[in-house]
Design an enzyme around this catalytic site. Sequence first.
Site, PDB file in Angstrom:
ATOM      1  N   HIS A 155       0.822  -1.211   0.000  1.00 26.49           N
ATOM      2  CA  HIS A 155       0.000   0.000   0.000  1.00 26.49           C
ATOM      3  C   HIS A 155       0.860   1.266   0.000  1.00 26.49           C
ATOM      4  CE1 HIS A 155      -4.166  -1.448   0.709  1.00 26.49           C
ATOM      5  NE2 HIS A 155      -3.564  -2.492   1.276  1.00 26.49           N
ATOM      6  N   ASP A 162      -7.576  -1.697  -1.085  1.00 32.47           N
ATOM      7  CA  ASP A 162      -8.504  -2.663  -0.509  1.00 32.47           C
ATOM      8  C   ASP A 162      -9.914  -2.189  -0.835  1.00 32.47           C
ATOM      9  OD1 ASP A 162      -6.344  -3.993   0.688  1.00 32.47           O
ATOM     10  OD2 ASP A 162      -6.465  -2.738   2.481  1.00 32.47           O
ATOM     11  N   GLU A 239      -5.926 -12.231   0.929  1.00 36.60           N
ATOM     12  CA  GLU A 239      -7.025 -11.301   1.178  1.00 36.60           C
ATOM     13  C   GLU A 239      -7.845 -11.106  -0.094  1.00 36.60           C
ATOM     14  OE1 GLU A 239      -4.474  -8.644   4.450  1.00 36.60           O
ATOM     15  OE2 GLU A 239      -4.807  -7.875   2.428  1.00 36.60           O
ATOM     16  N   HIS A 242      -7.789  -7.313  -1.588  1.00 29.50           N
ATOM     17  CA  HIS A 242      -6.513  -6.623  -1.784  1.00 29.50           C
ATOM     18  C   HIS A 242      -5.976  -6.830  -3.202  1.00 29.50           C
ATOM     19  CE1 HIS A 242      -2.310  -5.673  -0.077  1.00 29.50           C
ATOM     20  NE2 HIS A 242      -2.066  -6.117  -1.299  1.00 29.50           N
TER      21      HIS A 242
END
Length: 263
Positions: A155, A162, A239, A242
């Site tokens: 990130h 996300d 995830e 993500h």
Amino acid sequence: MNCKSFLLLFFLNVLTATATAQCACCGHHTTAAAVSPADDSSQFVNLADVVPDAILEIRYFGTYNFVGRRVDGYLQPTALLTRQAAEALKAVSDDVKAKGYRLKIYDAYRPQCAVDHFVRWASNLQDTLMKPYFYPDLDKSVLFKLDYIAEKSGHTRGSTLDLTLFDMQTEKELDMGGTFDWFGPESHPDFCGNPETGEYTGDRYQSPAGRTITARQFSNRMLLRRAMMAHGFKPYDSEWWHFTLREEPFPDTYFTFPVRQLK
């Protein structure tokens, strides 16, 4: 000019040439001759300017997150991305909007001081305020070992985000069978199915508590995954929410400027 006068003039010139810059995440001031590349936001955009249909629910600006309080570096509830990632996301938004959905963003660019905050939180094993909501099946001591918390995050390079899908007909988030930032195998894209084929298997052997998701919930996860991958994003194997731009422009730079509206 004598030696003492020369030295005095020299130091005055140095002080005059030194610019005052704001510390990226904490708001203090420091002196620096030039802006560090990691503190340069000029190649970033306000996501809402490029993808006006996106819904922003920036979890780390509020208290409903695994830390349980606002995270360092989130000065405003906005989302920032590199220009390239935002333009690719605009194509995703146009794609899903034609199918009756909008994108809902939980997090985008994340400054390094926010990641440092996560690391400090994970090191404090006594702070389990949000355990019932985000990691009820895990002991906090294993979060580093299982890579749920790390000292570096994609990130921070500015091209990772996300997100989920918002159903415009029901006016609710699409049911993905689990919450954003749930620490556990139930968040993996291959939980109860094969993300490569899109086949639902119902296999929940990975879940320590025997949790499961339905065929519909798995299909909803795959809907988001296919839309993101079709427009240049790559998924993350732990995830479902993500994604990172495949051709990210700053693969080796971890930025430090705070999250706030760019002018």
